[in-house]
Design an enzyme around this catalytic site. Sequence first.
Site, PDB file in Angstrom:
ATOM      1  N   ARG A  14     -35.238 -44.126 133.675  1.00  0.00           N
ATOM      2  CA  ARG A  14     -33.852 -43.947 134.100  1.00  0.00           C
ATOM      3  C   ARG A  14     -32.983 -43.719 132.871  1.00  0.00           C
ATOM      4  O   ARG A  14     -33.375 -44.060 131.746  1.00  0.00           O
ATOM      5  CB  ARG A  14     -33.349 -45.163 134.879  1.00  0.00           C
ATOM      6  CG  ARG A  14     -33.377 -46.465 134.082  1.00  0.00           C
ATOM      7  CD  ARG A  14     -32.781 -47.614 134.870  1.00  0.00           C
ATOM      8  NE  ARG A  14     -31.359 -47.444 135.044  1.00  0.00           N
ATOM      9  CZ  ARG A  14     -30.621 -48.178 135.891  1.00  0.00           C
ATOM     10  NH1 ARG A  14     -31.206 -49.066 136.643  1.00  0.00           N
ATOM     11  NH2 ARG A  14     -29.327 -47.992 135.981  1.00  0.00           N
ATOM     12  N   ASN A 195     -30.550 -40.776 126.386  1.00  0.00           N
ATOM     13  CA  ASN A 195     -31.578 -40.154 125.545  1.00  0.00           C
ATOM     14  C   ASN A 195     -32.304 -41.160 124.655  1.00  0.00           C
ATOM     15  O   ASN A 195     -32.785 -40.826 123.576  1.00  0.00           O
ATOM     16  CB  ASN A 195     -30.952 -39.042 124.680  1.00  0.00           C
ATOM     17  CG  ASN A 195     -30.331 -37.950 125.522  1.00  0.00           C
ATOM     18  OD1 ASN A 195     -30.948 -37.460 126.468  1.00  0.00           O
ATOM     19  ND2 ASN A 195     -29.096 -37.582 125.191  1.00  0.00           N
ATOM     20  N   ARG A 196     -32.349 -42.395 125.119  1.00  0.00           N
ATOM     21  CA  ARG A 196     -32.997 -43.498 124.403  1.00  0.00           C
ATOM     22  C   ARG A 196     -32.355 -43.798 123.044  1.00  0.00           C
ATOM     23  O   ARG A 196     -32.980 -44.404 122.172  1.00  0.00           O
ATOM     24  CB  ARG A 196     -34.498 -43.225 124.233  1.00  0.00           C
ATOM     25  CG  ARG A 196     -35.253 -43.154 125.567  1.00  0.00           C
ATOM     26  CD  ARG A 196     -35.147 -44.491 126.297  1.00  0.00           C
ATOM     27  NE  ARG A 196     -35.912 -44.520 127.535  1.00  0.00           N
ATOM     28  CZ  ARG A 196     -35.405 -44.301 128.759  1.00  0.00           C
ATOM     29  NH1 ARG A 196     -34.115 -44.009 128.879  1.00  0.00           N
ATOM     30  NH2 ARG A 196     -36.159 -44.381 129.831  1.00  0.00           N
ATOM     31  N   LEU A 197     -31.117 -43.362 122.861  1.00  0.00           N
ATOM     32  CA  LEU A 197     -30.380 -43.686 121.635  1.00  0.00           C
ATOM     33  C   LEU A 197     -29.589 -44.965 121.887  1.00  0.00           C
ATOM     34  O   LEU A 197     -28.350 -44.961 122.002  1.00  0.00           O
ATOM     35  CB  LEU A 197     -29.477 -42.521 121.228  1.00  0.00           C
ATOM     36  CG  LEU A 197     -30.227 -41.232 120.872  1.00  0.00           C
ATOM     37  CD1 LEU A 197     -29.241 -40.118 120.540  1.00  0.00           C
ATOM     38  CD2 LEU A 197     -31.181 -41.480 119.700  1.00  0.00           C
TER      39      LEU A 197
END
Length: 217
Positions: A14, A195-197
Site C-alpha cells: 500500500r 514510494n517507500r521514502l
Amino acid sequence: MTESVELNLHDLRRRYLKDGLDESNTDANPFKQFELWFKQAQEADLLEPNAMVVATVNADLQPSTRTVLLKLFDERGFVFFTNYTSQKAKDIAHNPKVALQFNWLDLERQVKILGVAEKISMAESMKYFASRPKGSQIGAWVSQQSEVVSSKQVLMAQFSKLKDKFKQGEVPFPDFWGGYRVVPSQIEFWQGGDNRLHDRICYQRMDGQWQKSRLAP
C-alpha cells in the site's frame, strides 16, 4: 503427495500518504514528541495504543520478542510489568539492554526505542498492583509465567481456588512480580512515506542531551 501452499505476497502493498515528519515539526524533547503521538493514537481509537513489543536477548544470544502493555512513561523512561521469574526477566537479568517498538499501523507510524531495563521500586510496583482489577491481581499469583503448564484447566482451577480464598479481602502483593523501566538511549519516530521514502527522525542521548537527526529510509 501433499500439495504445497504458495502465497503470493509480491503485490501485497500500500502507499503511505497520511502524514509527513520533519526535523522542524518534531519537538526537541523526544518524550514530548512521544506524548503527542501517543495521544493521537488514543484519539484515533486504535486497539491497545499502549501495546508495545519488547525484545530481549538470552544467555545464548537468542533474541526473543513479546507484546506487553506500557503502563507509565515520563522523562525517566517507559514502564511495563511482569513476573520477575518470566523468560523476559531472566533475559534482562543476563543482559539489561532491550528494544521496544510501538506499531500504530493505522496511522502509518512506528516508534522504536533502545535502552536499558531496570526494576522500579517495590513501592511503585505495589501502587500499580493495587490499581489492577481483582481478577488481574489473582492472575499474577496463578501464572508461573513462561513455565510449562499441563492444561488450561489446571490454571482455571488454581484461579477459582484463589478467587474463593481472597473473596472477602484484598489480594496480597506478590513479591515475585513488578515493573521494569526502560531508560532510553535512542528513540526513533517513523512515519510512512510515498514510494517507500519514509520519514525517520531519531533522537540519541549524548552527554546528557538529546540530539536529533534524520535517517535514510
